[in-house]
Scaffold this active site. Structure first.
Site, PDB file in Angstrom:
ATOM      1  N   LYS A 174       0.862  -1.179   0.000  1.00 62.06           N
ATOM      2  CA  LYS A 174       0.000   0.000   0.000  1.00 62.06           C
ATOM      3  C   LYS A 174       0.891   1.219   0.000  1.00 62.06           C
ATOM      4  CE  LYS A 174      -1.848   2.475   3.293  1.00 62.06           C
ATOM      5  NZ  LYS A 174      -1.577   3.816   2.723  1.00 62.06           N
ATOM      6  N   GLU A 249       9.615   0.309  10.837  1.00 58.04           N
ATOM      7  CA  GLU A 249      10.555   1.445  10.779  1.00 58.04           C
ATOM      8  C   GLU A 249       9.741   2.665  11.190  1.00 58.04           C
ATOM      9  OE1 GLU A 249      13.643   1.211  10.242  1.00 58.04           O
ATOM     10  OE2 GLU A 249      13.920  -0.647   9.134  1.00 58.04           O
ATOM     11  N   CYS A 283      12.703  10.720   8.910  1.00 64.58           N
ATOM     12  CA  CYS A 283      12.620  10.072  10.218  1.00 64.58           C
ATOM     13  C   CYS A 283      13.945  10.152  10.969  1.00 64.58           C
ATOM     14  CB  CYS A 283      12.155   8.632  10.081  1.00 64.58           C
ATOM     15  SG  CYS A 283      13.139   7.671   8.960  1.00 64.58           S
ATOM     16  N   GLU A 380       8.275  13.999  17.957  1.00 64.92           N
ATOM     17  CA  GLU A 380       9.005  14.059  16.682  1.00 64.92           C
ATOM     18  C   GLU A 380       8.514  15.263  15.873  1.00 64.92           C
ATOM     19  OE1 GLU A 380       8.183  10.791  13.990  1.00 64.92           O
ATOM     20  OE2 GLU A 380      10.152  11.054  13.079  1.00 64.92           O
TER      21      GLU A 380
HETATM   22  P1  NAD Z   1      -0.020   9.303  10.401  1.00 66.61           P
HETATM   23  O1  NAD Z   1       0.434   8.742  11.686  1.00 66.61           O
HETATM   24  O2  NAD Z   1      -1.479   9.463  10.176  1.00 66.61           O
HETATM   25  O3  NAD Z   1       0.514   8.423   9.166  1.00 66.61           O
HETATM   26  C1  NAD Z   1       1.840   7.993   9.034  1.00 66.61           C
HETATM   27  C2  NAD Z   1       1.866   7.026   7.852  1.00 66.61           C
HETATM   28  O4  NAD Z   1       1.093   5.871   8.172  1.00 66.61           O
HETATM   29  C3  NAD Z   1       1.207   7.567   6.580  1.00 66.61           C
HETATM   30  O5  NAD Z   1       1.945   7.084   5.475  1.00 66.61           O
HETATM   31  C4  NAD Z   1      -0.206   6.980   6.584  1.00 66.61           C
HETATM   32  O6  NAD Z   1      -0.745   6.797   5.291  1.00 66.61           O
HETATM   33  C5  NAD Z   1       0.011   5.660   7.242  1.00 66.61           C
HETATM   34  N1  NAD Z   1      -1.118   5.193   8.018  1.00 66.61           N
HETATM   35  C6  NAD Z   1      -1.882   5.904   8.863  1.00 66.61           C
HETATM   36  N2  NAD Z   1      -2.804   5.116   9.453  1.00 66.61           N
HETATM   37  C7  NAD Z   1      -2.613   3.872   8.941  1.00 66.61           C
HETATM   38  C8  NAD Z   1      -3.228   2.613   9.156  1.00 66.61           C
HETATM   39  N3  NAD Z   1      -4.223   2.448  10.061  1.00 66.61           N
HETATM   40  N4  NAD Z   1      -2.770   1.555   8.447  1.00 66.61           N
HETATM   41  C9  NAD Z   1      -1.752   1.684   7.576  1.00 66.61           C
HETATM   42  N5  NAD Z   1      -1.116   2.841   7.339  1.00 66.61           N
HETATM   43  C10 NAD Z   1      -1.538   3.920   8.018  1.00 66.61           C
HETATM   44  O7  NAD Z   1       0.682  10.683  10.275  1.00 66.61           O
HETATM   45  P2  NAD Z   1       0.986  11.618   9.047  1.00 66.61           P
HETATM   46  O8  NAD Z   1       0.410  12.942   9.357  1.00 66.61           O
HETATM   47  O9  NAD Z   1       0.710  11.029   7.713  1.00 66.61           O
HETATM   48  O10 NAD Z   1       2.552  11.658   9.208  1.00 66.61           O
HETATM   49  C11 NAD Z   1       3.112  12.353  10.291  1.00 66.61           C
HETATM   50  C12 NAD Z   1       3.883  11.505  11.211  1.00 66.61           C
HETATM   51  O11 NAD Z   1       4.221  10.283  10.608  1.00 66.61           O
HETATM   52  C13 NAD Z   1       5.183  12.177  11.543  1.00 66.61           C
HETATM   53  O12 NAD Z   1       5.073  12.823  12.771  1.00 66.61           O
HETATM   54  C14 NAD Z   1       6.183  11.088  11.572  1.00 66.61           C
HETATM   55  O13 NAD Z   1       6.384  10.680  12.899  1.00 66.61           O
HETATM   56  C15 NAD Z   1       5.552   9.936  10.923  1.00 66.61           C
HETATM   57  N6  NAD Z   1       6.211   9.480   9.703  1.00 66.61           N
HETATM   58  C16 NAD Z   1       7.315   8.729   9.845  1.00 66.61           C
HETATM   59  C17 NAD Z   1       7.966   8.273   8.723  1.00 66.61           C
HETATM   60  C18 NAD Z   1       9.194   7.435   8.835  1.00 66.61           C
HETATM   61  O14 NAD Z   1       9.921   7.340   7.867  1.00 66.61           O
HETATM   62  N7  NAD Z   1       9.435   6.758   9.940  1.00 66.61           N
HETATM   63  C19 NAD Z   1       7.493   8.606   7.474  1.00 66.61           C
HETATM   64  C20 NAD Z   1       6.333   9.382   7.371  1.00 66.61           C
HETATM   65  C21 NAD Z   1       5.691   9.802   8.509  1.00 66.61           C
END
Ligand code: NAD
Length: 475
Positions: A174, A249, A283, A380
């Site tokens: 996905k 990750e 990240c 973060e």
């Molecule tokens: P979020 O927590 O809503 O989503 C983070 C990611 O998870 C997104 O790609 C989203 O599509 C996916 N996601 C969300 N709910 C999901 C679910 N139930 N099942 C599967 N996938 C799901 O937050 P956001 O606003 O999109 O991103 C912000 C936060 O996400 C940041 O604060 C950061 O911590 C984190 N982030 C981390 C990384 C990383 O490389 N570790 C990358 C992107 C975002």
């Protein structure tokens, strides 16, 4: 032109037709650039069934065959990097040179897995009896479900896909709904490289709907997720309830520790430039800056000079050094961090607000005098906001650096071998970078500890999460 968007299931690109869809927005202009089909539950079942049928053949493919596909993908990725990068700038926002580099550098991930796929060795265990032969076999786990985020759309997806396919698994991935073009470009790369239909399937959808359906699916054996710690914990719990193996990750809040024996100005310049890569939405971005008291003023002056001179604009403009944030949520998050820091006595030295122009632009910001329990020091940031604080000695800074539940990356600048040895041993982090930035290469393991994740991607560890260990004993 931004490409037509689709799902990719069983070797076919599927358009919206009667499916729900989601608009894709350019974060620099807020214009709608595309319409993304969202998978139905039936689509997900079709993808898993295709992946399972493909697995029954792909698991028996020769390592040479898997290696050849991955090599060809790397070659094609380099050829198509200008176009893939441009589309990534349009939907994700990062400057064009960063987007193109993401593709060319990550072609190495496909190559690394092509090389390592030929070295998935088992072992022979000396037995207690001369007539008994004891073997350890490593076999692909089966169909994998992977979830990748919007910040490095090409990087995160190609890592997981290369690891799964290189090990002999198949995969339903996905991709990120807000930045889908790079993942679809990867599907096209693998198709053109000769990967059999069904081995790789790409879907988009309502994230919670897709993840709960795929994780519960009996044919899916392994879950890999890159994203926030909060979502990672939900998915890990769900995977645990179905006894599925995981690679996670997750987020970080990486300390950057500058000792006063370091080349302080050089450290300030390097850290400032590294911090603003992808507008801080990385990240492993350095995000808590601890500077020893004797070097603090010199560091802050140089760090602030660099941060305030960065040119912010549309990533397609060749003079742009930092693009917009990827979505409105990040702008709101930066506002909240700054407001909380100010309320706790923080001093905004530079930046501190969004720009009034159209697009999700937030000024690169430096905040001093922030207490360790401020949101900016504990959550973060995932954006271009940097708290810079001082410390007195090594024990104190290690205690403060290790205080959070995160444990992803860390950065240390010192001229003392003794200090370098001590901090690299005692920092609670999956990665420690001393006097330079050296993580995230294909040949090095990438991953966090504590709340920052489980498992490694890259390095010789890369296939560990995709292989079962089978013991065979024969008389
Ligand atoms: P979020 O927590 O809503 O989503 C983070 C990611 O998870 C997104 O790609 C989203 O599509 C996916 N996601 C969300 N709910 C999901 C679910 N139930 N099942 C599967 N996938 C799901 O937050 P956001 O606003 O999109 O991103 C912000 C936060 O996400 C940041 O604060 C950061 O911590 C984190 N982030 C981390 C990384 C990383 O490389 N570790 C990358 C992107 C975002």
């Amino acid at each position: 032109m931004y490409p037509e968007l689709s799902l990719y299931i069983n070797g076919e690109f599927l358009a919206i037709e009667s499916r729900r869809h989601q608009d894709v927005i350019n974060p620099a202009t807020e214009e709608v650039v595309g319409h993304l089909p969202l998978a139905t539950l039936e689509d997900l079942d079709t993808a898993v069934a295709a992946a399972h049928r493909a697995f029954l053949k792909w698991r028996n493919s020769s390592p040479l065959e898997r290696s050849a596909v991955l090599r060809r993908v790397a070659e094609l990725a380099r050829q198509r990097a200008p176009e893939i990068g441009r589309n990534m700038t349009i939907d994700q926002g990062k400057p064009l040179h960063e987007a193109v580099a993401e593709v060319t550098v990550c072609a190495e991930h496909a190559e690394w897995h092509a090389e390592e796929a030929r070295r998935i060795y088992g072992r022979v265990i000396p037995s207690r009896h001369p007539d008994v032969r004891q073997l350890v076999l490593r076999q692909p786990v089966g169909v994998c479900a992977a979830f990748t985020p919007w910040n490095f759309p090409f990087n995160q997806a190609i890592r997981k896909i290369s690891a799964a396919l290189g090990a002999g698994c198949t995969i339903v991935l996905k991709g990120p709904e807000e930045t889908p073009s790079a993942v679809l470009a990867i599907a096209q790369l693998f198709q053109d490289a000769g990967l059999p239909p069904g081995c790789l399937n790409v879907v988009f959808g309502v994230p919670s709907e897709v993840s709960s359906h795929l994780i519960a699916c009996p044919l899916v054996q392994k879950i890999s997720f890159t994203g926030s710690t909060a979502v990672g914990k939900q998915l890990a719990a769900l995977a645990g309830s179905h006894m599925k193996r995981i690679t996670m990750e997750l987020g970080g809040h990486s300390p950057a520790i500058v000792f006063d024996d370091a080349d302080v100005e050089a450290a300030a310049e390097k850290l400032a430039n590294f911090k603003l890569r992808n507008a801080g939405q990385v990240c492993v971005a350095p995000s808590r800056f601890f500077v020893q008291r004797g070097a603090y003023n010199r560091f802050l002056r140089r760090f602030t000079d660099v941060i305030s001179s960065v040119r912010v604009g549309n990533g397609l403009d060749s003079t742009t050094q930092m693009g917009p944030l990827a979505n409105q949520r990040r702008v709101a998050a930066m506002d909240a961090l700054i407001a909380d820091a100010k309320a706790r006595g923080g001093n905004v030295v530079v930046g501190g607000a969004k720009y009034s122009r159209k697009g999700h632009f937030f000024a690169p910001s430096v905040v001093t005098n922030v207490p360790d329990d401020a949101m900016l020091m504990t959550c973060e940031p995932f954006g271009p906001v940097s708290p810079v604080v001082s410390f007195d000695d090594l024990d104190e800074v290690l205690e403060r650096a290790n205080k959070l539940s995160y444990g992803l990356s860390s950065y240390v600048f010192t001229d003392s071998a003794k200090t370098a040895h001590s901090v690299s041993t005692r920092l609670e982090a999956g990665m420690v970078n001393i006097n330079h930035f050296g993580s995230a290469l294909a040949e090095t393991p990438f991953g966090g500890i504590k709340d920052s994740g489980i498992g490694s991607e890259g390095g010789t560890e890369t296939f560990d999460g995709y292989l079962n260990t089978k013991f065979v004993t024969q008389l």
